[in-house]
Design a protein around this motif. Structure first.
Motif, PDB file in Angstrom:
ATOM      1  N   GLU A 190      24.048 179.044 112.080  1.00 35.72           N
ATOM      2  CA  GLU A 190      22.746 179.691 111.909  1.00 35.72           C
ATOM      3  C   GLU A 190      22.284 179.584 110.462  1.00 35.72           C
ATOM      4  O   GLU A 190      23.001 179.952 109.531  1.00 35.72           O
ATOM      5  CB  GLU A 190      22.815 181.156 112.334  1.00 35.72           C
ATOM      6  N   LYS A 191      21.076 179.068 110.288  1.00 35.06           N
ATOM      7  CA  LYS A 191      20.541 178.836 108.954  1.00 35.06           C
ATOM      8  C   LYS A 191      19.176 179.488 108.770  1.00 35.06           C
ATOM      9  O   LYS A 191      18.505 179.851 109.741  1.00 35.06           O
ATOM     10  CB  LYS A 191      20.396 177.326 108.714  1.00 35.06           C
ATOM     11  N   GLU A 192      18.765 179.604 107.519  1.00 40.65           N
ATOM     12  CA  GLU A 192      17.409 179.995 107.166  1.00 40.65           C
ATOM     13  C   GLU A 192      16.835 178.895 106.283  1.00 40.65           C
ATOM     14  O   GLU A 192      17.510 178.408 105.372  1.00 40.65           O
ATOM     15  CB  GLU A 192      17.387 181.335 106.420  1.00 40.65           C
ATOM     16  N   ILE A 193      15.624 178.482 106.587  1.00 43.24           N
ATOM     17  CA  ILE A 193      14.923 177.505 105.760  1.00 43.24           C
ATOM     18  C   ILE A 193      13.851 178.258 104.983  1.00 43.24           C
ATOM     19  O   ILE A 193      12.996 178.922 105.571  1.00 43.24           O
ATOM     20  CB  ILE A 193      14.281 176.405 106.617  1.00 43.24           C
ATOM     21  N   VAL A 194      13.924 178.166 103.667  1.00 40.19           N
ATOM     22  CA  VAL A 194      12.955 178.855 102.814  1.00 40.19           C
ATOM     23  C   VAL A 194      12.057 177.807 102.163  1.00 40.19           C
ATOM     24  O   VAL A 194      12.545 176.897 101.480  1.00 40.19           O
ATOM     25  CB  VAL A 194      13.645 179.704 101.734  1.00 40.19           C
ATOM     26  N   ALA A 195      10.767 177.904 102.408  1.00 39.39           N
ATOM     27  CA  ALA A 195       9.795 176.951 101.874  1.00 39.39           C
ATOM     28  C   ALA A 195       8.965 177.632 100.786  1.00 39.39           C
ATOM     29  O   ALA A 195       8.380 178.699 101.016  1.00 39.39           O
ATOM     30  CB  ALA A 195       8.888 176.434 102.987  1.00 39.39           C
ATOM     31  N   ILE A 196       8.919 177.026  99.612  1.00 38.74           N
ATOM     32  CA  ILE A 196       8.191 177.588  98.474  1.00 38.74           C
ATOM     33  C   ILE A 196       7.300 176.516  97.862  1.00 38.74           C
ATOM     34  O   ILE A 196       7.771 175.431  97.508  1.00 38.74           O
ATOM     35  CB  ILE A 196       9.156 178.109  97.389  1.00 38.74           C
ATOM     36  N   VAL A 197       6.020 176.803  97.740  1.00 37.86           N
ATOM     37  CA  VAL A 197       5.088 175.890  97.067  1.00 37.86           C
ATOM     38  C   VAL A 197       5.053 176.255  95.585  1.00 37.86           C
ATOM     39  O   VAL A 197       4.947 177.423  95.217  1.00 37.86           O
ATOM     40  CB  VAL A 197       3.671 175.995  97.668  1.00 37.86           C
ATOM     41  N   THR A 198       5.155 175.247  94.734  1.00 40.06           N
ATOM     42  CA  THR A 198       5.117 175.480  93.298  1.00 40.06           C
ATOM     43  C   THR A 198       4.390 174.330  92.622  1.00 40.06           C
ATOM     44  O   THR A 198       4.151 173.287  93.236  1.00 40.06           O
ATOM     45  CB  THR A 198       6.546 175.608  92.719  1.00 40.06           C
ATOM     46  N   SER A 199       4.038 174.514  91.364  1.00 38.99           N
ATOM     47  CA  SER A 199       3.453 173.401  90.613  1.00 38.99           C
ATOM     48  C   SER A 199       4.566 172.402  90.318  1.00 38.99           C
ATOM     49  O   SER A 199       5.718 172.782  90.103  1.00 38.99           O
ATOM     50  CB  SER A 199       2.831 173.897  89.307  1.00 38.99           C
ATOM     51  N   THR A 200       4.243 171.122  90.314  1.00 40.17           N
ATOM     52  CA  THR A 200       5.249 170.097  90.040  1.00 40.17           C
ATOM     53  C   THR A 200       5.855 170.293  88.654  1.00 40.17           C
ATOM     54  O   THR A 200       7.036 170.029  88.436  1.00 40.17           O
ATOM     55  CB  THR A 200       4.607 168.700  90.156  1.00 40.17           C
TER      56      THR A 200
END
Length: 236
Positions: free
Chosen positions: A187-197
């Motif tokens: 069982e996993k969690e995928i965490v998606a984060i948008v940031t400036s390059t």
């Protein structure tokens, strides 16, 4: 050129949407191709029928399979998957690839076929990246279930504004698990984060140090370029 300056091979993140009933068939395909680090995400379409159809979805249960591969093998894999799952037929699913612009150094070594001694020397939060021209990046972290708050605390401290958590399931090859000497829970969690390059590498290092492969979270962290973005505040 020093080791820290070596540019990683070009990698792709492949996303395959299939019928949930074909999940076992997909697992067999991945084992056959010896593909490491692949994840299955349960999904269900909720948009109008015509929109779902255009995306290769319908109202039946779906599985999204995500995995990384070298760029030079992408075309062959896409062709094989298209044939194996009849993706050329409307409604059977879709497949697409995304460029990987940053990755945990230890994971890169595994994809390249490194050894245990080399792994141990890299399990300190190092990040390999390639030059990007996009303004924004999406950082994707796959961690053991229950560590998303720890990850987000580290990310916020490094300047992140927020993220999205998705539940997933790891489907792996035993040899790849033993390769690192760690046990990867299913069982996993995928965490998606948008940031400036501009802030991507700093943020990836912070996440890797707190939730990387050498921690209890056993995290795998990559980044992909984002071409268009709205509603996002650049960290100061």
């Amino acid at each position: 050129m020093s080791d820290s300056q070596v540019r990683p091979p070009e990698l792709k993140l492949l996303m395959v949407v299939i019928e949930q009933s074909d999940t076992s068939k997909m697992e067999d395909f991945l084992k056959e191709k010896q593909i490491r680090f692949h994840y299955m995400i349960s999904a269900k379409g909720t948009a109008r029928g015509d929109i779902l159809s255009s995306l290769g979805l319908n109202k039946s249960e779906k599985t999204i399979c995500a995995f990384m591969t070298r760029a030079e093998t992408t075309s062959t894999l896409v062709s094989s998957l298209t044939d194996r799952f009849s993706l050329y037929k409307p409604g059977n699913g879709i497949i697409y690839s995304l460029p990987v612009s940053g990755i945990s150094a230890v994971v890169l070594e595994l994809i390249k076929g490194g050894n245990n001694e080399r792994m141990e020397s890299l399990m300190e939060g190092n990040v390999k990246e390639k030059k990007e021209e996009t303004t924004y990046s999406l950082i994707i972290s796959v961690i053991n279930q229950g560590y998303s708050e720890i990850l987000m605390d580290a990310a916020r401290f490094a300047g992140a504004r927020g993220g999205t958590v998705i539940n997933a399931r790891h489907v792996g090859i035993e040899d790849s698990v033993k390769f690192f000497g760690v046990t990867l829970q299913a069982e996993k969690e995928i965490v998606a984060i948008v940031t400036s390059t501009e802030h991507k590498t700093e943020l990836m290092k912070a996440i890797s140090q707190e939730c990387g492969l050498n921690t209890d979270a056993h995290g795998i962290i990559i980044s992909v370029p984002v071409e268009n973005c709205a509603g996002f505040e650049i960290p100061k």
